[in-house]
Design an enzyme around this catalytic site. Structure first.
Site, PDB file in Angstrom:
ATOM      1  N   ASP A  56       0.835  -1.192   0.000  1.00 36.32           N
ATOM      2  CA  ASP A  56       0.000   0.000   0.000  1.00 36.32           C
ATOM      3  C   ASP A  56       0.876   1.249   0.000  1.00 36.32           C
ATOM      4  O   ASP A  56       2.000   1.223   0.511  1.00 36.32           O
ATOM      5  CB  ASP A  56      -0.904   0.028   1.231  1.00 36.32           C
ATOM      6  CG  ASP A  56      -1.953  -1.072   1.211  1.00 36.32           C
ATOM      7  OD1 ASP A  56      -2.327  -1.501   0.106  1.00 36.32           O
ATOM      8  OD2 ASP A  56      -2.389  -1.500   2.301  1.00 36.32           O
TER       9      ASP A  56
ATOM     10  N   TYR B 126       5.955  -8.750   8.631  1.00 37.96           N
ATOM     11  CA  TYR B 126       5.659  -7.330   8.827  1.00 37.96           C
ATOM     12  C   TYR B 126       5.846  -6.926  10.284  1.00 37.96           C
ATOM     13  O   TYR B 126       5.773  -7.757  11.198  1.00 37.96           O
ATOM     14  CB  TYR B 126       4.199  -7.026   8.458  1.00 37.96           C
ATOM     15  CG  TYR B 126       3.817  -7.313   7.036  1.00 37.96           C
ATOM     16  CD1 TYR B 126       3.868  -6.319   6.069  1.00 37.96           C
ATOM     17  CD2 TYR B 126       3.378  -8.584   6.654  1.00 37.96           C
ATOM     18  CE1 TYR B 126       3.494  -6.581   4.754  1.00 37.96           C
ATOM     19  CE2 TYR B 126       3.000  -8.848   5.347  1.00 37.96           C
ATOM     20  CZ  TYR B 126       3.069  -7.844   4.397  1.00 37.96           C
ATOM     21  OH  TYR B 126       2.691  -8.115   3.104  1.00 37.96           O
TER      22      TYR B 126
ATOM     23  N   ASP C 265      -7.167   1.612   7.351  1.00 39.79           N
ATOM     24  CA  ASP C 265      -5.923   2.212   7.836  1.00 39.79           C
ATOM     25  C   ASP C 265      -6.157   3.712   8.001  1.00 39.79           C
ATOM     26  O   ASP C 265      -7.217   4.234   7.648  1.00 39.79           O
ATOM     27  CB  ASP C 265      -4.736   1.910   6.912  1.00 39.79           C
ATOM     28  CG  ASP C 265      -4.884   2.502   5.517  1.00 39.79           C
ATOM     29  OD1 ASP C 265      -5.815   3.316   5.298  1.00 39.79           O
ATOM     30  OD2 ASP C 265      -4.075   2.164   4.642  1.00 39.79           O
TER      31      ASP C 265
ATOM     32  N   ARG D 148      -4.156  -4.958   7.173  1.00 37.59           N
ATOM     33  CA  ARG D 148      -5.256  -4.026   7.477  1.00 37.59           C
ATOM     34  C   ARG D 148      -6.499  -4.781   7.943  1.00 37.59           C
ATOM     35  O   ARG D 148      -7.231  -4.318   8.824  1.00 37.59           O
ATOM     36  CB  ARG D 148      -5.598  -3.203   6.236  1.00 37.59           C
ATOM     37  CG  ARG D 148      -4.610  -2.100   5.922  1.00 37.59           C
ATOM     38  CD  ARG D 148      -5.088  -1.277   4.733  1.00 37.59           C
ATOM     39  NE  ARG D 148      -4.939  -1.994   3.474  1.00 37.59           N
ATOM     40  CZ  ARG D 148      -5.759  -1.855   2.436  1.00 37.59           C
ATOM     41  NH1 ARG D 148      -6.808  -1.067   2.518  1.00 37.59           N
ATOM     42  NH2 ARG D 148      -5.540  -2.514   1.314  1.00 37.59           N
TER      43      ARG D 148
END
Length: 310
Positions: free
Chosen positions: A38, A65, A79, A175
């Site tokens: 993203d 992540y 988000d 997300r």
């Protein structure tokens, strides 16, 4: 130039922006990436150029992540880049122990509904394009793999934040984990920050920023990561010189039945000198197996013979 770049994507850039930038810096048209990030996210974005772009489909799919989840907030995009739909202070009864217990249900194989603002295609169109045009279509739930979620930090308050490390398989939306954790806790939740620390065999420690890449190119010190570097997860088969040349010319090679690789295996094909030749696949035959070329990387026909080099 054929190979890979381990790019540390900056915030504010789309993955396509990064490809376009690398294309200009390297002055080459054949550039692609693995694993979309993203725009607000940062971290590892594997980029291939030249013939290596054809290898992107064979890269390992696991990713890792570091994420910050904010509770008490719900947004359109799951988000902080999205429009805030709900914002309520979190009850003081929500503590780290309760959050840790809720996180347990997000490990293993789980069903996950991707965010409405995502690159998934529905009816031939990207979900984010449909969402921006006001069309409400929810993506179908799908199975994803979460190998591990580790809590790194917890900051309490009206809108507490949770830092986690997540190791997962392909297709996982962090997300969506933030959104669904907020739903389970009945507080609402959204993703506040995302850093990808590894992807498709590349890790953050050895990544380059766009500024570092440009400096290395200007100094003439940039070296592409060899094409075979992220393919070590694939089983290997070695071919003698004569068969290696025939295979690179597109011919099928008979393989003994004694091989311990199952039919249909995707293989990393090497020659006797451990040179990477490309990607092959085993298919059954009457006498054993046939090694078919899926992607030929090396061109042995262009290599001078031993006599020619004397």
């Amino acid at each position: 130039m054929d190979g890979f770049l381990n790019l540390n994507k900056p915030a504010g850039f789309t993955s396509h922006d990064c490809v376009a930038k690398v294309r200009r810096l390297l002055k080459t048209k054949r550039v692609g990436h693995a694993g979309t990030l993203d725009p607000a996210a940062t971290g590892v974005l594997p980029i291939a150029f030249g013939k290596a772009t054809r290898l992107l489909q064979y890269l390992p799919s696991d990713k890792a992540y570091r994420a910050t989840i904010q509770l008490g907030v719900v947004t359109t995009t799951d988000d902080l880049a999205g429009e805030v739909l709900e914002k309520h202070p979190v009850s003081a009864t929500i503590n780290l122990e309760i959050v840790a217990a809720a996180l347990q249900q997000f490990q293993g194989e789980i069903q996950q509904i991707p965010p409405n603002y995502s690159a998934i295609q529905v009816q031939g169109k990207r979900l984010y394009d449909l969402a921006r045009s006001g069309v409400e279509i929810k993506a179908q739930s799908r199975l994803v793999k979460i190998y591990k979620i580790e809590i790194l930090d917890w900051r309490s308050g009206d809108f507490p934040q949770l830092d986690v490390a997540i190791a997962c398989g392909s297709g996982t939306y962090i997300r969506a984990i933030a959104r669904d954790l907020g739903h389970v806790l009945k507080t609402g939740g959204t993703l506040a920050k995302l850093l990808r620390t590894s992807s498709s065999g590349f890790d953050l420690t050895h990544s380059l920023t766009l500024e570092m890449l440009e400096a290395q190119i200007q100094a003439g010190t940039f070296q592409a990561i060899p094409a075979e570097f992220p393919l070590t997860h694939l089983p290997t088969i070695n071919l003698p010189e004569s068969e290696a040349k025939r295979w690179c010319q597109g011919q099928r090679i008979a393989i003994e039945t004694s091989t311990n690789l199952p039919s249909g295996s995707i293989l990393r094909v090497l020659d006797d000198n451990r040179q990477f030749l490309g990607i092959g696949q085993l298919t059954p035959s009457e006498s054993g197996y046939i090694l078919k070329a899926q992607m030929v990387f090396a061109n042995l026909a262009e290599k001078p013979s031993g006599d020619a080099m004397k």
